[in-house]
Design a protein around this motif. Sequence first.
Motif: not given
Length: 482
Positions: A150, A229, A384
């Motif tokens: 996560i 991720g 990004e």
Amino acid sequence: MEFGHYIDNARVAPTTGERIEVVDPSTGKSFATIARGNATDVQTAVWAAQRAMGDTLDGPWARLSPVDRSNLLFAYAAAVVKHGDELAQLEACDTGKALKTARADASVLARYLQYYAGCVDKLHGETLPYASGFTVLTIREPIGVTGHIIPWNYPMQIYGRSVGASLAAGNACVVKPAEDASLSVLRLAEIAAEVGFPSGTINIVTGFGGEAGAALSANQGISHISFTGSAVTGALVGRAAAERHCPAVLELGGKSPQLVFEDADLEQALPVIVNAIVQNAGQTCSAGSRLLVQRSIYEGVLERLIERFSSLRSGPPSIDLEMGPLVNAKQHARVRSIVEQAETEGIRIAARGQIHPEASHEGYYQQAVLFRDVPPQSQLAQEEVFGPVLAAMPFEDEAEAVKLANGTQYGLVAGVWTRDGARALRLARKLQAGQVFVNNYGAGGGVELPFGGVKASGYGREKGFEALLGFTALKTIAIKHD
Ligand code: NAI
Ligand code: MG
């Protein structure tokens, strides 16, 4: 405060005794430590989860009836609602996100748990017409022990969508939260124990990605891995999984475009466009980070955005402004360097937001930035950023809009703003993205709506019923009776 792992419904100290500092991004100061897990800790957690499943689905978790599993998930959702404020406070200290964002994350988490709780007793196989003398049926079994890596941007939401779906399908979980944001996830595992999940159903191993994360993706006992991720780390996780034939779901972010046509309802569009890039200080996988505007309205749109961007404020979570700080010093440096690089390349900044006077100089604050006339091949238009940085560029017509929109390595989501219904449908089909939004962006979260990428944005789907199916192993049973 010293936090341990959470394994077999108990706090567990790291085998090496080593710890990682927990830093409050709004001050840059450490206020706690978490366990620095390694492969041994991961193995302990995997064994706990395997015991909860049992060798033949006869463990204390796997043998629960669907209705009992569903009831536990509903109770978990209710407990999350009850502890919502506490969880939000913890998340805000750990990640720096504005309190209102952290509160929203806690409610979305509760919603995921409710959604998947309601799915448990609707997850069924089929009977298939086949040759005479046969009865053929399919059943959806749990896959086993699932691994969940996560990230730090939305720990609670991502825990909800992936652990929630996996539990509903009857699996036991080993979770590796991000080293920058483990506290809410640790608390969530405790809350699960409090509501009655059997030992070993949900286990948390904290630590660095290259240690605990890599050990989880390589562990032979893990039968499915979900990762959210960066594209680079996603490739490592995917490779480790492929080497032992383990299915993976990878959600790897994007460079998602918003396309604004001259017939768009700007009153409706502009606030949504701003929110889509400043929400969570731009640290959102589906952030609308590219703004493509038809040339005839380009200057007018920019003018209105300049006004809005200039008034955006970043500040500590406690005063709950539009944005908190970025999550850590590394992300802060990364976003700043991308902004500086763009300026060096001569890309013009049209507007900058403000940093609130109460914000500590040691905190990782980044003003919102609006860049104009961004060249489509520049780093700013291609990579990004993961900060509140919007890259605006004009287009002439529909064909150019599609080419620009599809012209990055990513394909996570896209937004189209137009009053022309036929155009909306045409574009929805031509855009390379896992989700396309017409005259909205994000549809308010949508736990029911399958989500995931194409191209470098990853593969597999999270959210909705689709994600639940991904957490099952389909078994076909053919019975010859004549
Ligand atoms: P990252 O992808 O390295 O970290 C995400 C998670 O993966 C963390 O839990 C981390 O501990 C774990 N991890 C790291 N290396 C690992 C490995 N070798 N094996 C297994 N797990 C590993 O991302 P990072 O470094 O925090 O951020 C870098 C960039 O990644 C950001 O600027 C952003 O562009 C992107 N990102 C995208 C996210 C998304 O929601 N799609 C979330 C976080 C980061
Ligand atoms: Mg932190």
